[in-house]
Design a protein around this motif. Structure first.
Motif, PDB file in Angstrom:
ATOM      1  N   HIS A 131       1.139  -1.362  -0.308  1.00  0.00           N
ATOM      2  CA  HIS A 131      -0.302   0.764   0.008  1.00  0.00           C
ATOM      3  C   HIS A 131       0.719   1.452   0.059  1.00  0.00           C
ATOM      4  O   HIS A 131       0.714   1.509   0.646  1.00  0.00           O
ATOM      5  N   THR A 145       2.204   4.977  -0.557  1.00  0.00           N
ATOM      6  CA  THR A 145       1.809   6.047  -0.297  1.00  0.00           C
ATOM      7  C   THR A 145       2.043   7.489  -2.026  1.00  0.00           C
ATOM      8  O   THR A 145       1.219   7.929  -1.996  1.00  0.00           O
ATOM      9  N   TYR A 159      -0.361  10.362  -3.151  1.00  0.00           N
ATOM     10  CA  TYR A 159      -0.382  11.145  -2.661  1.00  0.00           C
ATOM     11  C   TYR A 159       1.071  12.046  -2.404  1.00  0.00           C
ATOM     12  O   TYR A 159       2.264  11.582  -2.672  1.00  0.00           O
ATOM     13  N   ILE A 212      -6.200   8.423   3.902  1.00  0.00           N
ATOM     14  CA  ILE A 212      -4.133   7.960   2.794  1.00  0.00           C
ATOM     15  C   ILE A 212      -3.706   9.589   4.019  1.00  0.00           C
ATOM     16  O   ILE A 212      -3.146   8.985   4.887  1.00  0.00           O
ATOM     17  N   HIS A 251      -4.127   3.659   4.033  1.00  0.00           N
ATOM     18  CA  HIS A 251      -3.621   3.427   2.653  1.00  0.00           C
ATOM     19  C   HIS A 251      -4.566   2.479   1.900  1.00  0.00           C
ATOM     20  O   HIS A 251      -4.649   2.940   0.635  1.00  0.00           O
ATOM     21  N   THR A 304      -7.850   1.932   0.688  1.00  0.00           N
ATOM     22  CA  THR A 304      -7.591   2.976  -1.250  1.00  0.00           C
ATOM     23  C   THR A 304      -6.922   1.728  -1.669  1.00  0.00           C
ATOM     24  O   THR A 304      -7.798   1.888  -3.418  1.00  0.00           O
ATOM     25  N   TRP A 305      -6.381   1.548  -1.167  1.00  0.00           N
ATOM     26  CA  TRP A 305      -5.560   0.626  -2.344  1.00  0.00           C
ATOM     27  C   TRP A 305      -6.116  -0.474  -2.714  1.00  0.00           C
ATOM     28  O   TRP A 305      -6.596  -1.423  -4.067  1.00  0.00           O
TER      29      TRP A 305
END
Length: 585
Positions: A134, A136, A140, A225, A230, A233-234
């Motif tokens: 995951h 970043t 982001y 995030i 994370h 979202t992943w």
């Protein structure tokens, strides 16, 4: 060594043995192979994540961190800074490390730990796993404190696919479906309200009509995030087919599908239901046609516009030239027949496998059985039949194609040269069964007819009754390519509204047909005040469906009568049912 033995070793070798932590003891269920490197070794290019360890109580050790980062940056993998021996100091090294972290984008996080009292040791390896699974970086930008454009683009597509009624809002049903799709569990009503309240508190237009807007949806993911979640979202991105670079994976877009020789590809019933729902979702004015704006909106989930202006001359359109509901389904049928990989890709962009909870888009495709078996059994389950149109230049092939879409000569003259299509597809009715007839205009290059030019279910040989040299091409093509084939042929006497002249060939077209035992030349014109007559297309579909009868019963006029009367009755019935369905919609 502390991680494995869960105690601090008194004797520490210069380099520890390589170990693998099995999947079942890790939170993410992936095996983790840990390799200890000493300063005189090269960094492995196979590494997925690198932990750079420094001693918090040693200034020189901290100063060397930047050197190691520069060496590791070439590997293009996430880096984790590990401040060891935290048991020896009262203070944190974070103030010194923070400027270094801000300098390098590849650094995911920094963890302070102690191998002696086991503080944060298992957490360190959890963060290392998380940095791989995951990351970043793709999601982001810490400097800007906002999501990257590629992440916004991917999440926007996910929002549009999940917005099943296309009203720009995820209502409770859609949010629950989304939640179940991504996380295998629906949200409790209170949890759903809590989520919306978080958005309401932070932005004015994040919630509308008690549903989540695109802005609210993107805000939530930014929040996940920023709070280090994370993985949420992943999980969403991966469920919708995205890879680590936020591109849709090849496995997602192009699932494996085996197509043996002499078999064709068609959409099955579920695929048509899905495509109908996509049409309904975008036909905002309920006029049973897609305006250019509605088409644009439909394809917003694609990275490019898949339909060019030629599509409007390939399928049925309304008086404004907009693709009708029937034309829309016909175009999908055509794509699936001619290029199934492209059809799979398009269904992937629309989220077919997610919305219909299938393993992949391949579930939308029917691979028909070998044509040879159809001939042996004298019946077929196929729904799409291909008719190749051959004839000399100027013989009226394009007019024949466009007439199938209900366009007379006057309408055809308005078609721009660069918007012309070599295909036309629509439905016909044979004995009450709705079938698709796909017409393909083959370019008249007599010496170079390829396998694709010859592979079809029925052949149309078109000549111009007003041009004395037009028929010869048809006769030569038939004798060279089709005289010994099992493909049924029909001769079309095009432009029959004009004066018929004697053809410069040893046999007249009628004599030629008698000699080769096929139907007399069929007169055809598209120079009419209304839409041209479509009986001839029903005949072609019938010949394609029953090739074994083409040499026998098809010469029997009562057979034609039964087929065309059946077609007329069912076309009327079909239209009435279609109107009734539209009223319901």
């Amino acid at each position: 060594m502390s991680l494995v033995s869960e105690e601090f070793p008194d004797e520490v070798p210069l380099r520890a043995e390589e170990i693998t932590i099995p999947a079942d003891v890790t939170p993410e269920r992936v095996p983790t192979h840990i390799v200890d490197y000493s300063a005189n070794m090269a960094v492995s290019p196979q590494a997925n994540v690198i932990c750079i360890v420094y001693s918090v109580n040693n200034k020189k050790s901290i100063e060397k961190v930047s050197t190691y980062i520069n060496v590791c940056c070439s590997c293009r993998v996430p880096l984790i800074l590990v401040g060891n021996k935290s048991d020896l100091v009262e203070h944190s090294s974070m103030e010194t490390i923070l400027p270094i972290m801000n300098q390098y984008q590849d650094i995911e996080t920094c963890v302070e730990c102690s191998a002696k009292n086991l503080k944060n040791i298992s957490e360190l390896f959890y963060y290392a796993q998380k940095a791989v699974l995951h990351p970043t970086g793709p999601l982001y930008c810490p400097e800007e404190k906002e999501m990257k454009s590629s992440c916004i683009k991917a999440l926007t597509r996910i929002f549009k696919v999940s917005d099943l009624d296309n009203d720009g809002i995820l209502n409770d049903n859609e949010l629950n479906f989304f939640q179940r799709t991504c996380f295998n569990t629906p949200l409790a009503p209170q949890a759903l309200e809590d989520v919306k309240n978080v958005v309401r508190r932070n932005m004015t237009d994040g919630v509308k009509d008690n549903g989540l807007t695109l802005k609210g949806f993107l805000f939530l993911h930014t929040l996940f995030i920023q709070r280090g979640r994370h993985e949420t979202t992943w999980t969403v991105l991966r469920r919708f087919g995205y890879d680590d670079d936020l591109e849709l994976t090849q496995e997602y877009l192009f699932p494996l599908i085996k197509i043996p020789p002499d078999c064709t590809t068609e959409l099955n019933h579920n695929a048509y239901l899905f495509l109908q729902s996509v049409f309904d979702k975008h036909d905002k004015d309920r006029d049973c046609a897609l305006s250019p704006e509605e088409v644009k909106d439909l394809f917003k989930v694609f990275p490019y516009m898949p339909w060019g202006p030629d599509v409007n001359n390939t399928v049925c359109t309304n008086d404004q030239g907009w693709i009708t509901y029937q034309g829309y389904l016909s175009q999908w049928t055509l794509t699936t027949y001619l290029d199934v990989q492209r059809s799979l890709e398009y269904l992937g962009y629309l989220g077919y496998s997610i919305i219909y909870e299938q393993e992949s888009q391949a579930a939308a495709i029917t691979v028909t059985r070998n044509k040879r078996i159809d001939l042996q059994k004298k019946q077929t389950q196929r729904s799409v039949f291909r008719c190749n149109i051959l004839g000399a230049r100027g013989s009226g092939k394009s007019g024949f194609l466009q007439a199938f879409l209900g366009r007379n000569l006057q309408r055809q003259r308005k078609i721009r040269e660069d918007h012309k299509s070599f295909y036309a597809i629509s439905t016909t009715y044979v004995y009450g069964q709705e079938k698709y007839l796909l017409l393909h205009e083959v370019m008249p290059d007599f010496d170079f007819l390829s396998e694709a030019d010859l592979a079809c279910d029925v052949v149309c040989l078109v000549y111009d009754v007003n041009n004395p040299s037009s028929f010869e091409y048809c006769a030569r093509v038939y004798k060279q390519y089709f005289i010994d084939s099992k493909t049924p042929c029909m001769l079309i006497a095009a432009k029959s509204d004009l004066h018929e002249v004697r053809q410069q060939y040893s046999l007249s077209p009628l004599e030629f047909c008698r000699k080769h035992k096929f139907h007399p030349p069929q007169p055809f014109t598209c120079n009419t005040t209304d839409a041209p007559n479509k009986d001839i297309y029903t005949r072609l579909t019938t010949m394609a469906m029953y090739p074994h009868m083409a040499q026998a019963d098809l010469k029997n006029s009562t057979f034609w009568l039964r087929a065309s009367v059946g077609a007329t009755v069912f076309a009327v019935l079909g239209f009435a049912m279609y109107r009734a369905l539209l009223k319901q919609r």
